[in-house]
Motif scaffolding. Structure first.
Motif, PDB file in Angstrom:
ATOM      1  N   VAL A  86       0.843  -1.199   0.000  1.00  0.00           N
ATOM      2  CA  VAL A  86       0.000   0.000   0.000  1.00  0.00           C
ATOM      3  C   VAL A  86       0.882   1.255   0.000  1.00  0.00           C
ATOM      4  O   VAL A  86       0.476   2.304   0.486  1.00  0.00           O
ATOM      5  CB  VAL A  86      -0.979   0.011   1.188  1.00  0.00           C
ATOM      6  N   ASP A  87       2.080   1.143  -0.553  1.00  0.00           N
ATOM      7  CA  ASP A  87       2.924   2.315  -0.739  1.00  0.00           C
ATOM      8  C   ASP A  87       2.184   3.336  -1.610  1.00  0.00           C
ATOM      9  O   ASP A  87       1.230   2.994  -2.312  1.00  0.00           O
ATOM     10  CB  ASP A  87       4.241   1.919  -1.410  1.00  0.00           C
ATOM     11  N   PRO A  88       2.614   4.595  -1.578  1.00  0.00           N
ATOM     12  CA  PRO A  88       1.897   5.634  -2.337  1.00  0.00           C
ATOM     13  C   PRO A  88       1.765   5.297  -3.818  1.00  0.00           C
ATOM     14  O   PRO A  88       2.576   4.550  -4.383  1.00  0.00           O
ATOM     15  CB  PRO A  88       2.765   6.870  -2.127  1.00  0.00           C
ATOM     16  N   PRO A  89       0.739   5.849  -4.456  1.00  0.00           N
ATOM     17  CA  PRO A  89       0.569   5.627  -5.899  1.00  0.00           C
ATOM     18  C   PRO A  89       1.811   6.045  -6.682  1.00  0.00           C
ATOM     19  O   PRO A  89       2.542   6.951  -6.300  1.00  0.00           O
ATOM     20  CB  PRO A  89      -0.627   6.511  -6.248  1.00  0.00           C
ATOM     21  N   VAL A  90       2.048   5.356  -7.766  1.00  0.00           N
ATOM     22  CA  VAL A  90       3.130   5.664  -8.694  1.00  0.00           C
ATOM     23  C   VAL A  90       2.487   6.051 -10.018  1.00  0.00           C
ATOM     24  O   VAL A  90       1.621   5.332 -10.530  1.00  0.00           O
ATOM     25  CB  VAL A  90       4.058   4.444  -8.880  1.00  0.00           C
ATOM     26  N   ARG A  91       2.902   7.208 -10.567  1.00  0.00           N
ATOM     27  CA  ARG A  91       2.264   7.733 -11.775  1.00  0.00           C
ATOM     28  C   ARG A  91       0.752   7.827 -11.557  1.00  0.00           C
ATOM     29  O   ARG A  91      -0.042   7.495 -12.433  1.00  0.00           O
ATOM     30  CB  ARG A  91       2.580   6.888 -13.010  1.00  0.00           C
ATOM     31  N   PHE A  92       0.375   8.227 -10.335  1.00  0.00           N
ATOM     32  CA  PHE A  92      -1.021   8.438  -9.948  1.00  0.00           C
ATOM     33  C   PHE A  92      -1.831   7.149  -9.851  1.00  0.00           C
ATOM     34  O   PHE A  92      -3.063   7.207  -9.789  1.00  0.00           O
ATOM     35  CB  PHE A  92      -1.725   9.411 -10.915  1.00  0.00           C
ATOM     36  N   SER A  93      -1.169   6.010  -9.836  1.00  0.00           N
ATOM     37  CA  SER A  93      -1.894   4.742  -9.868  1.00  0.00           C
ATOM     38  C   SER A  93      -1.414   3.788  -8.784  1.00  0.00           C
ATOM     39  O   SER A  93      -0.209   3.661  -8.532  1.00  0.00           O
ATOM     40  CB  SER A  93      -1.715   4.066 -11.237  1.00  0.00           C
ATOM     41  N   ARG A  94      -2.352   3.123  -8.147  1.00  0.00           N
ATOM     42  CA  ARG A  94      -2.075   1.982  -7.268  1.00  0.00           C
ATOM     43  C   ARG A  94      -3.228   1.003  -7.427  1.00  0.00           C
ATOM     44  O   ARG A  94      -4.323   1.301  -6.967  1.00  0.00           O
ATOM     45  CB  ARG A  94      -1.941   2.435  -5.801  1.00  0.00           C
ATOM     46  N   PRO A  95      -3.032  -0.094  -8.122  1.00  0.00           N
ATOM     47  CA  PRO A  95      -1.752  -0.678  -8.526  1.00  0.00           C
ATOM     48  C   PRO A  95      -1.107   0.067  -9.697  1.00  0.00           C
ATOM     49  O   PRO A  95      -1.792   0.688 -10.503  1.00  0.00           O
ATOM     50  CB  PRO A  95      -2.133  -2.102  -8.937  1.00  0.00           C
ATOM     51  N   SER A  96       0.202  -0.038  -9.750  1.00  0.00           N
ATOM     52  CA  SER A  96       0.991   0.586 -10.799  1.00  0.00           C
ATOM     53  C   SER A  96       1.588  -0.479 -11.706  1.00  0.00           C
ATOM     54  O   SER A  96       2.147  -1.479 -11.235  1.00  0.00           O
ATOM     55  CB  SER A  96       2.116   1.415 -10.176  1.00  0.00           C
ATOM     56  N   VAL A  97       1.497  -0.240 -13.006  1.00  0.00           N
ATOM     57  CA  VAL A  97       2.128  -1.139 -13.967  1.00  0.00           C
ATOM     58  C   VAL A  97       3.647  -1.084 -13.817  1.00  0.00           C
ATOM     59  O   VAL A  97       4.326  -2.123 -13.840  1.00  0.00           O
ATOM     60  CB  VAL A  97       1.710  -0.769 -15.403  1.00  0.00           C
ATOM     61  N   ASP A  98       4.196   0.114 -13.646  1.00  0.00           N
ATOM     62  CA  ASP A  98       5.649   0.241 -13.494  1.00  0.00           C
ATOM     63  C   ASP A  98       6.166  -0.597 -12.327  1.00  0.00           C
ATOM     64  O   ASP A  98       7.204  -1.266 -12.436  1.00  0.00           O
ATOM     65  CB  ASP A  98       6.039   1.703 -13.265  1.00  0.00           C
ATOM     66  N   VAL A  99       5.469  -0.571 -11.206  1.00  0.00           N
ATOM     67  CA  VAL A  99       5.913  -1.311 -10.024  1.00  0.00           C
ATOM     68  C   VAL A  99       5.947  -2.814 -10.322  1.00  0.00           C
ATOM     69  O   VAL A  99       6.915  -3.513  -9.985  1.00  0.00           O
ATOM     70  CB  VAL A  99       4.996  -0.999  -8.824  1.00  0.00           C
ATOM     71  N   LEU A 100       4.892  -3.334 -10.943  1.00  0.00           N
ATOM     72  CA  LEU A 100       4.883  -4.752 -11.296  1.00  0.00           C
ATOM     73  C   LEU A 100       6.006  -5.078 -12.266  1.00  0.00           C
ATOM     74  O   LEU A 100       6.775  -6.025 -12.058  1.00  0.00           O
ATOM     75  CB  LEU A 100       3.543  -5.138 -11.918  1.00  0.00           C
ATOM     76  N   PHE A 101       6.118  -4.295 -13.332  1.00  0.00           N
ATOM     77  CA  PHE A 101       7.109  -4.603 -14.365  1.00  0.00           C
ATOM     78  C   PHE A 101       8.534  -4.546 -13.813  1.00  0.00           C
ATOM     79  O   PHE A 101       9.357  -5.421 -14.105  1.00  0.00           O
ATOM     80  CB  PHE A 101       6.976  -3.612 -15.524  1.00  0.00           C
ATOM     81  N   GLU A 102       8.840  -3.531 -13.014  1.00  0.00           N
ATOM     82  CA  GLU A 102      10.203  -3.387 -12.501  1.00  0.00           C
ATOM     83  C   GLU A 102      10.567  -4.528 -11.557  1.00  0.00           C
ATOM     84  O   GLU A 102      11.680  -5.067 -11.618  1.00  0.00           O
ATOM     85  CB  GLU A 102      10.354  -2.038 -11.809  1.00  0.00           C
ATOM     86  N   SER A 103       9.644  -4.912 -10.680  1.00  0.00           N
ATOM     87  CA  SER A 103       9.939  -6.007  -9.752  1.00  0.00           C
ATOM     88  C   SER A 103      10.040  -7.335 -10.494  1.00  0.00           C
ATOM     89  O   SER A 103      10.902  -8.169 -10.176  1.00  0.00           O
ATOM     90  CB  SER A 103       8.869  -6.084  -8.657  1.00  0.00           C
ATOM     91  N   ALA A 104       9.201  -7.545 -11.504  1.00  0.00           N
ATOM     92  CA  ALA A 104       9.267  -8.781 -12.280  1.00  0.00           C
ATOM     93  C   ALA A 104      10.548  -8.848 -13.098  1.00  0.00           C
ATOM     94  O   ALA A 104      11.134  -9.927 -13.270  1.00  0.00           O
ATOM     95  CB  ALA A 104       8.043  -8.895 -13.177  1.00  0.00           C
TER      96      ALA A 104
END
Length: 198
Positions: A102-120
């Motif tokens: 539940v970290d802050p939104p990234v690019r105004f979004s939570r869930p964030s595509v960037d967060v998933l892609f970077e961790s994967a």
């Protein structure tokens, strides 16, 4: 170059128009499709997601909305729960797991595509396929770049076929995309070359 044998997981990001795009791709996956599929769709927070139920009756694969620390199982489609970032946690020699944040939104979004892609990208490296679908912002472009830099493969939906072309256009502008494909082309490659069927 598309090498189906090297793909260990597929990550997909979508926003406006993305449900329609997924309805084209996910039912095309055969029941013996091995890589897990992890999906972020921008959905309104504070409401239960209808996506797992929507796709469960249309797809041959298991459809899940995961819990924190769930192990990632081959042949399963995971939708990020509303209001949570969904990440992939590498676990040494063990199967990767899902982490919810539940970290802050990234690019105004939570869930964030960037967060998933970077961790994967960190967890799977060159064994990852990332797909950027229709969407109205630039979420996913940085994550797609991270996948490419880790040696993975990235596709973007042809912007001319997207309900909202901003998301695939942003990934293309980041020089993160190996191929720009229509949904029909993606579905054909995924169904014929990444399952065990000839």
């Amino acid at each position: 170059m598309f090498d189906a044998d090297r793909i260990g997981a597929v990550v997909i990001g979508a926003s406006a128009g993305g449900v329609e795009a997924l309805n084209h791709l996910l039912p095309a996956l055969p029941k013996d499709f091995e890589p897990p599929v992890l999906i972020v769709v921008h959905v309104r927070q504070g409401q239960p997601s209808l996506l797992p139920g929507l796709f469960a009756s249309r797809c041959a694969l298991a459809i899940e909305e995961p819990f924190d620390k769930d192990l990632i199982v081959p042949g399963t489609v995971y939708f990020a729960p509303p209001g949570y970032h969904m990440l992939v946690e590498a676990q040494g020699g063990a199967a990767p797991a899902i982490a919810l944040s539940v970290d802050p939104p990234v690019r105004f979004s939570r869930p964030s595509v960037d967060v998933l892609f970077e961790s994967a990208a960190h967890a799977y490296g060159e064994r990852l396929l990332g797909i950027v679908l229709s969407g109205a912002n630039d979420d996913g472009s940085r994550g797609a770049r991270a996948i490419r830099e880790a040696g993975g493969l990235c596709w973007a939906q042809n912007p001319e076929t997207a309900t909202a072309p901003a998301m695939p256009l942003a990934a293309i502008a980041q020089d993160a995309v190996h191929e720009v494909l229509t949904l029909d082309e993606m579905a054909l490659r995924l169904s014929r070359r990444m399952g065990r069927q000839p």
